[in-house]
Design an enzyme around this catalytic site. Sequence first.
Site, short mmCIF file in Angstrom:
data_model
loop_
_atom_site.label_atom_id
_atom_site.label_comp_id
_atom_site.label_asym_id
_atom_site.label_seq_id
_atom_site.Cartn_x
_atom_site.Cartn_y
_atom_site.Cartn_z
CG ASP A 1 -1.81 1.24 1.26
OD1 ASP A 1 -1.97 1.88 0.21
OD2 ASP A 1 -2.35 1.54 2.35
CE LYS B 1 -0.14 3.68 3.16
NZ LYS B 1 -0.90 4.22 4.30
CG ASP C 1 -2.45 -2.17 4.24
OD1 ASP C 1 -2.93 -2.25 5.39
OD2 ASP C 1 -2.87 -1.38 3.39
CG ASP D 1 -3.10 5.90 2.29
OD1 ASP D 1 -2.93 4.70 1.97
OD2 ASP D 1 -2.52 6.43 3.26
NE ARG E 1 -11.62 3.64 4.82
CZ ARG E 1 -11.42 4.59 5.72
NH1 ARG E 1 -12.33 5.52 5.92
NH2 ARG E 1 -10.32 4.60 6.46
#
EC number: 3.4.11.1
Length: 497
Positions: A272, A279, A290, A349, A353
Amino acid sequence: MDFAIRSDNPEKYRGDCIVVGVFESRKLTEAARVLDEAGKGHLGRIVDQGDMDGRANTTLLLHGISGIDSKRVLLIGLGKEEEFGEKVFLDVVRTTFKALQPTGAKDVGLYLTELTVKGRDVAWNVLQTVILAEESAYRFDRLKSKPEGRQPSLAKVDIGITDTSTAAAVETALQQGLAIAHGMKVTKDLGNLAPNICTPSYLAGQAEEMARTFNLKFSVLEEKDMEELGMGALLAVARGSHQPAKLIVLEYHGGKDSEKPVALVGKGVTFDAGGISLKPAAEMDEMKYDMGGAASVFGTLTAVAELKLPINVIGVIPTTENLPGGNATKPGDVVTSLSGQTIEILNTDAEGRLILCDALAYTERYDPEVVVDIATLTGACVVALGHVVSGVMGNDEPLVQELLQAGEQTYDRAWHLPLFDEYQEQLKSNFADTANIGSRWGGAITAACFLSRFTKKFRWAHLDIAGTAWKSGKEKGATGRPVPLLTQFLISRANKH
């Protein structure tokens, strides 16, 4: 590592090393007292001279004591007897196996599990001892050209239990501890792999291999299948990567055909970078973890299959990378999820979900009894709870309580966070049915609120393991959590049937 339960007295143990405890008052435990008599008071004299004062986690290794058959005796300090609780016991067991590593001992007699630990029984002591013994031997050096350091020599642990009335419970605990430890190893191995190796395709291959090993049912959705189904949220995350996304399903059928399955849905973002919402570079390497939720589903199914639990379990694993690129999803893009709900992606990011919402909607077709999703979902959960406990939320209070109790039973604890309707207000969008993020406040809760919008048709709980799935710093590596919690949760459910 092999384990066995010994019911004879410690002075009869003939292995490479025997382990007994001393409390801070310089009081020998019962097993140590029996050894002391066999050794004509040698241990007592050592303690009286001050060589071992019993402070917690101090150790003293003794050799060739006349009258004691074992080649070595390891004395371990237990601290104050009145303060001998769960944490002290676990720390003492960890220290014991760490102290044994440089000795070269291949078999060990451990006489610590009959000690009284506040609020626990001997079976719990045995289960934790087995898990910690296996953990002490864990190494991940497969990516090094030459293994570093001394390899563990310990091959067998004999656990001393003189009270034969506990034999059945202790043997069950031993087998459960072994299965949990094996599951944790699977989870750690997957998590620790480099992200150029552990890709979505690699996870699919591992799932297929696991299905062959344990006679599970395996299936996988490719991107074209997801497009046909309308999994716009999962596919939106995958757009920036050249690695194709997968949705993996593993089915364990240990219960009756008429029994509805428990579904475990594990987030599997194998790396990720944040996507367009990139990030910071610092510690970005840790974003290979992740996929900790996905790894924990692999590990839990391993434990369940080894124990042959009479229960039906389905593992659903959405897996992808989240990278920037010319084709990557942009902040402000609106996508349609499998449920038909539209989502405004304000932050790329907040991707976990997005893949989970489609996986949760897909899980409906299996008509699950309950659904638990597991995800390294939010840094906000780490801010709230640190690295000690996982966060748990859900739409069904009894299910949440089952998970909390399983965490307490295994010392793989979780903490109940609220899921009040007021938090849902933060997810309003001017352009879609929902936004994928809220404000900076209560981020772990609003992430769960987002997921709750896709769980209306079943009982559901969410485990946020962002703070517990791995360690940083000198001891960097996957922890294997929450495999103990999840396995105990399923053991308890199987026992009810």
